[in-house]
Design an enzyme around this catalytic site. Structure first.
Site, PDB file in Angstrom:
ATOM      1  CD  GLU A  55     -33.413  24.530   0.954  1.00  0.00           C
ATOM      2  OE1 GLU A  55     -34.160  25.437   1.339  1.00  0.00           O
ATOM      3  OE2 GLU A  55     -32.277  24.737   0.456  1.00  0.00           O
TER       4      GLU A  55
ATOM      5  CB  CYS B  22      -6.914  -0.419   4.288  1.00  0.00           C
ATOM      6  SG  CYS B  22      -5.220  -0.897   4.734  1.00  0.00           S
TER       7      CYS B  22
ATOM      8  CG  HIS C  92      -1.985  -1.052   1.158  1.00  0.00           C
ATOM      9  ND1 HIS C  92      -2.989  -1.148   2.095  1.00  0.00           N
ATOM     10  CD2 HIS C  92      -2.210  -2.064   0.271  1.00  0.00           C
ATOM     11  CE1 HIS C  92      -3.779  -2.168   1.794  1.00  0.00           C
ATOM     12  NE2 HIS C  92      -3.318  -2.741   0.699  1.00  0.00           N
TER      13      HIS C  92
ATOM     14  CG  HIS D 260     -30.287  27.272  -2.404  1.00  0.00           C
ATOM     15  ND1 HIS D 260     -31.480  27.959  -2.517  1.00  0.00           N
ATOM     16  CD2 HIS D 260     -29.317  28.166  -2.735  1.00  0.00           C
ATOM     17  CE1 HIS D 260     -31.239  29.204  -2.903  1.00  0.00           C
ATOM     18  NE2 HIS D 260     -29.937  29.351  -3.048  1.00  0.00           N
TER      19      HIS D 260
ATOM     20  CB  CYS E 153     -35.164  24.944  -2.852  1.00  0.00           C
ATOM     21  SG  CYS E 153     -33.440  25.398  -3.162  1.00  0.00           S
TER      22      CYS E 153
ATOM     23  CB  CYS F 232     -35.765  29.909  -2.390  1.00  0.00           C
ATOM     24  SG  CYS F 232     -34.908  28.742  -3.474  1.00  0.00           S
TER      25      CYS F 232
END
EC number: 3.5.4.38
Length: 381
Positions: free
Chosen positions: A256, A98, A67, A254, A288, A285
């Site tokens: 949301e 890992c 690794h 945004h 959204c 808004c």
């Protein structure tokens, strides 16, 4: 047996960089791990440069000696450690370490308290498996800073580790979206919590407090089992809206919409029922609200409950947007004391301190609730 190091002096080919550092959250056939490192150090040896940077290449294999992280630790111990007083190490990796490598990193950092490590990863490897989630948490608990590579870091790697022939970095279209998904997912895994001052300032419902230009969204997920809503603790966290940036995030996003991206990313089972509850500093808004309503229509197995601290009324159409959510079957309400306290207890790094409500919290909540009900009943347009 001490692993033989392979220190790549030649810069990475551009195609190799794009292929291996592409940050799509779910990818297969990426069996090579690339580790670009920088070591900033203070040393008594004037012949040593203050910054050392290079690349290690490793394999995703069952033998951890191969690794890239192990190559780096072996190289650092043999080449830099004897001469270093203090070192700041930064890894830019295509996959996160890992569990075995994390244990070795933890030993290394414990032995050398004057060495700091930042791990910035392009992707999260097997993040849905418990062992790998535990590895990420353990890495963070060792004192290492763990983060997701952002636009600036991809560009930095392009400029410093890639044979770019002086060509500028050209990001792929989905880089910002992938970054946001991975950043939020890492926050879930590491169980990040919000700073208390950030919460109080952004979630206050006192109209006299001005300047809250960002939107924070705390979320939790439950699924229906034998008639009872059971929490899915692996899907709980908070989201900050992505501000528009002319380079890295030109359109912004945004909170949301980031949540909708995240729900899609979870791949919730269509045959089950899920309830997502979000506590948001500003109500959605109009744009959204439209997208949330469309998403719920396309995903009937997901219910969404929205509780907002304040009503976002800075753009035209916000009333229409709130009514659109209501018609879509999304319960929307204003946050009350119990919900502010719940957010404090669940999402804030409160260090054991109880929630302290601000003055007139209940009065503001009642006034906002009345205003919301008037909007939903279409009073005053």
């Amino acid at each position: 047996m001490k692993p033989q190091t392979r220190n790549t002096v030649v810069r990475m080919d551009p195609d190799t960089f794009f292929y291996n550092f592409y940050n799509r959250p779910i990818l297969s056939h990426r069996n090579t791990v690339w580790l670009c490192y920088e070591v900033k150090m203070k040393t008594n040896d004037p012949s040593r440069p203050p910054l050392v940077a290079n690349i290690f290449q490793g394999q995703v294999s069952f033998n951890p000696e191969h690794h890239a992280e192990m190559y780096f630790l072996s190289w650092f111990r043999g080449n830099l450690l004897p001469a270093c007083k203090r070192s700041q190490i930064t890894w830019f990796v295509s996959w996160n370490p890992c569990l075995y490598c994390v244990a070795k990193v933890a030993e290394f950092l414990a032995e050398h308290p004057k060495v700091t490590l930042t791990v910035s990863t392009a992707r999260l490897y097997c993040y849905r498996k418990k062992d790998w989630r535990r590895a990420l948490r353990k890495l963070s608990q060792t004192g290492a800073r763990v983060k997701i590579m952002d636009y600036e870091e991809f560009q930095h790697c392009w400029d410093n580790f890639v044979d770019n022939q002086r060509e500028p970095f050209e990001p792929w279209n989905a880089l910002p979206k992938h970054y946001t998904l991975l950043r939020i997912t890492l926050g879930e895994v590491l169980r990040h919590r919000m700073d208390p001052v950030t919460f109080t300032y952004n979630f206050t419902n006192d109209p006299s407090v001005l300047g809250q230009h960002q939107s924070y969204l705390c979320y939790k997920v439950e699924h229906l089992r034998n008639g009872t809503w059971v929490p899915l603790h692996q899907h709980r966290g908070f989201i900050l809206n992505e501000a528009s940036n002319s380079v890295s995030f030109p359109e912004g996003r945004h909170a949301e919409l980031c949540l909708l991206d995240l729900i899609s990313f979870w791949k919730l089972k269509q045959a089950q029922r899920y309830r997502v509850t979000c506590f948001i500093s500003w109500s959605p808004c109009f744009s959204c609200a439209e997208k949330v309503a469309e998403f719920l229509q396309e995903n009937p197995h997901v219910n969404l409950h929205i509780s907002a601290a304040r009503i976002y009324d800075y753009q035209r159409g916000y009333k229409k947007g709130l009514r659109r959510l209501d018609r879509a079957g999304t319960p929307i309400s204003m946050m009350k004391y119990s919900e502010f306290k719940h957010c404090w207890d669940t999402f804030v790094d409160h260090q054991g301190h109880p929630f302290q409500p601000w003055e007139e919290l209940n009065e503001h909540s009642q006034a906002l609730s009345g205003r919301l009900q008037a909007i939903l009943q279409n009073q005053g347009n």
